[in-house]
Design a protein around this motif. Structure first.
Motif: not given
Ligand code: GLA
Length: 670
Positions: A333-342
């Protein structure tokens, strides 16, 4: 090339800590986890150059070849964040000196003064040697210069460099004396040679002096980076060069200003809170990184802001002297929070946990337990997930709310002579961001002066320093119909940290329609009551209305009945002012009121509480990232195709407990 369309997965790889047999196993495991980029050699200087001018490249040659054969790209590091013991022995004048005159010694890392000529020459030397040998190696996709620039020093080299920097900044002593207000406490300088770095003093140090010292170090470290970058580029201009920034409440350099000198903004993020705080910190960190990236050279040329999460923790969150294990699913989830934001991927410190050394208990994709472990299995799943999400890189976050960030304001607010040691810019930024995050509004981070046409609401969290240009920037935004939310301790001082007179906040009184006569800082455990039923912490003030209306007042105490939160129609817009730090619920109500007035909507209004929604919008499609931070499955109304399962979503997607869903949205369904 690093950007082959895939999202990056990998991390810091330290083969110098392992026998050659392990390298082969590493490559096999990396392939299993679909690792496609690793940073090699960050702290390997003593193994690359064991004696001055004597190089041992055999091991690195072999490792790069193995990685290349395995299809794994390399961000090759220059190892300048940790000079070898022989260097410190030969150049004791390059060892850093603290503010109280203590010279630090070899035995950890970052033990150098970046203003020391011998250190800079040695750093250039190893960078040039690596470039000559590896700049055309097919594995090398990126240069990773140094590691987390952020040291300071008070040695004679630093002092001489500081004086040169001050001369360039201020031009003459008259200007410097005025900027630093040196008539106070008999500090007037009649000779540049009398100016030292701000060493330990008997009592409070001069705020302008301290602030310029921070700026000086940001510029000096940037110069150290730039000279390495130029050497690397000279050998092969096609390889992008970057350096990894730290992210969090430690702001050692002005990262936004650095962005134009890197080919790709790369950040390291380690949340320091457990519970929901880690998710909030992660979202803020990623929004900050994207904001900094917007100041990069490619972005200025009109390309989307590109940045990369270069380091994060595969497992533990380190807080208050203790490591907390991340629950299953949290790392993703932390990784995809970053990916979601660019972010162009999710990278980690580190690939394999070391058996010795200071960080032997830091988490890793391959933990001490080995690949037969939950963490490694989660990293394999993350690799698969990232591969499935590559198409979302065509989308950009298009947030309607802008949060202003300014490194110098943060530095200035940490001066010990402030009316209270509680206010902190990063903390104010985080509080405002948290209120927006919890209500589901997407936000960008901007710097004073950035174009604001795409934003309906501008938030200034403790933007303490304001130049005249910043005053115009804010006024023009509101006059033209933009909305504004300003917190206490914004616009109080000019860029030299001198107070703007006539009542606080000198820079923004007009636009806010208020005048603050006195500060009433609160004790750490003190609260003030507000007339809307909420509470305030940290700070309170005597606010006079000069055009604004009070939207709520203080209740009880010396400020009883006086305005606490105000609202002012100005030009075609509205400006709110918070004279205290509202509790979280009140803050959410306030940002919701301001956002509604500004016509701003949450990213996904139907997302249930605990589900974070971020949208990446592309020219032809949009991708909705849904991160379920709760321990129950959650349904979110949306139509499209869920990329992780490949299923068509006709009405709603169910996001697994603690899991993630990413939906390529049906353009007609939105
Ligand atoms: C930083 C450094 C790494 C490592 C991690 C530990 O990000 O760059 O070398 O020390 O912190 O969290």
């Amino acid at each position: 090339m690093w950007d082959d369309g895939r999202l990056c997965h990998g991390g810091d790889y330290n083969p110098e800590q392992w026998p050659a047999a392990t390298w082969r196993e590493d490559v096999a495991l990396m392939r299993q986890a679909r690792v496609n980029l690793v940073t090699v050699g960050v702290f390997a200087w003593s193994r690359l150059e064991p004696a001055p001018g004597r190089y041992e490249f055999g091991w690195l040659d072999e490792v790069l070849d193995l990685l290349h054969d395995g299809g794994i790209r390399v961000a090759l590091a220059t190892p300048t964040a940790s000079p070898p013991p022989w260097f410190s022995q030969a150049h004791p004048d390059s060892l850093p000196v603290t503010a109280d005159g203590v010279r630090l010694h070899h035995g950890s890392r970052d033990t150098y003064c970046a203003a020391a000529p011998a250190y800079r020459a040695a750093a250039r030397g190893i960078a040039a040697t690596l470039a000559a040998r590896y700049a055309h190696h097919p594995a090398v996709a990126m240069w990773h210069v140094h590691n987390e620039y952020g040291t300071t020093c008070h040695c004679p080299h630093a002092e001489a460099a500081f004086r040169r920097w001050l001369t360039a900044r201020h031009g003459d002593l008259h200007t410097l004396n005025a900027a630093w207000a040196t008539s106070f406490w008999s500090q007037h300088y009649a000779d540049w040679a009398h100016i030292s770095t701000p060493r330990a003093t008997q009592y409070l140090a001069n705020p302008g002096h301290l602030l310029d010292f921070r700026r000086f170090w940001s510029d000096t470290l940037l110069a150290a980076y730039v000279e390495q970058r130029d050497l690397l580029k000279a050998v092969n201009p096609a390889i992008p060069v970057t350096t990894n920034y730290v992210l969090g409440d430690w702001v050692p350099v002005d990262h936004a200003r650095w962005a134009s000198e890197v080919d790709l903004v790369a950040v390291d993020h380690y949340p320091s809170a457990v519970d929901g705080g880690a998710e909030e910190q992660t979202a803020l960190a990623a929004d900050l990184a994207r904001g900094w990236a917007r100041h990069g050279a490619p972005e200025r040329a009109g390309r989307p802001a590109t940045w990369l999460l270069m380091e994060s923790a595969a497992n533990q969150i380190h807080t208050a002297g203790r490591m907390h294990t991340k629950e299953p699913g949290r790392m993703a989830r932390h990784s995809l929070s970053h990916v979601a934001r660019g972010s162009r991927g999710a990278m980690f410190f580190q690939w394999r946990a070391p058996l010795g050394g200071a960080e032997r208990f830091h988490s890793a994709l391959v933990p001490h337990a080995g690949p037969d472990s939950r963490v490694f299995r989660e990293s394999v799943r993350l690799g698969e997930t990232l591969d499935r999400l590559a198409e979302a890189t065509a989308g950009e976050v298009a947030a309607p709310v802008a949060l202003a960030w300014d490194a110098a304001s943060g530095w200035a607010l940490r001066h010990p002579g402030m009316p209270s040691d509680l206010p902190d810019q990063h903390d104010e930024l985080a509080a405002a961001h948290r209120a927006l995050w919890r209500t589901g509004y997407g936000c960008d981070v901007v710097l004073p002066g950035d174009p604001l046409d795409r934003y309906r609401l501008l938030v200034l969290p403790a933007l303490y320093l304001a130049s005249d240009a910043t005053v115009d920037w804010v006024r023009d935004h509101v006059e033209a119909g933009g909305h504004l939310l300003v917190t206490y301790l914004s616009g109080v001082a000019d860029p030299h940290a001198r107070v703007r007179p006539g009542g606080y906040p000198g820079a923004f009184r007009d636009v806010l329609g208020i005048r603050v006569e006195e500060f009433h800082p609160l004790a750490a455990d003190e609260q003030v009551l507000l007339s809307d039923g909420g509470t305030g912490r940290i700070w309170s003030e005597t606010v006079h209305l000069t055009g604004a209306e009070a939207s709520c007042a203080y209740v009880g105490g010396v400020l009883d009945g006086r305005p606490a939160v105000t609202r002012h129609r100005y030009g075609a817009g509205t400006a709110w002012y918070l004279s205290t730090r509202p509790d979280d619920d009140t803050y959410r109500r306030l940002v919701t009121e301001a956002a509604r007035a500004a016509g701003v909507h949450p990213v996904c209004p139907d997302a249930p509480p605990g589900v974070e929604a971020v949208r990446r919008q592309g020219p032809e499609a949009s991708w909705l990232f849904l991160l379920n931070h709760t321990d129950r499955p959650q349904r979110v109304p949306v139509t499209g195709v869920e990329l992780l399962t490949g299923t068509v979503v006709a009405t709603a997607v169910t996001v697994p407990a603690g899991g993630v869903a990413v939906v390529r949205e049906d353009p007609d369904g939105r």
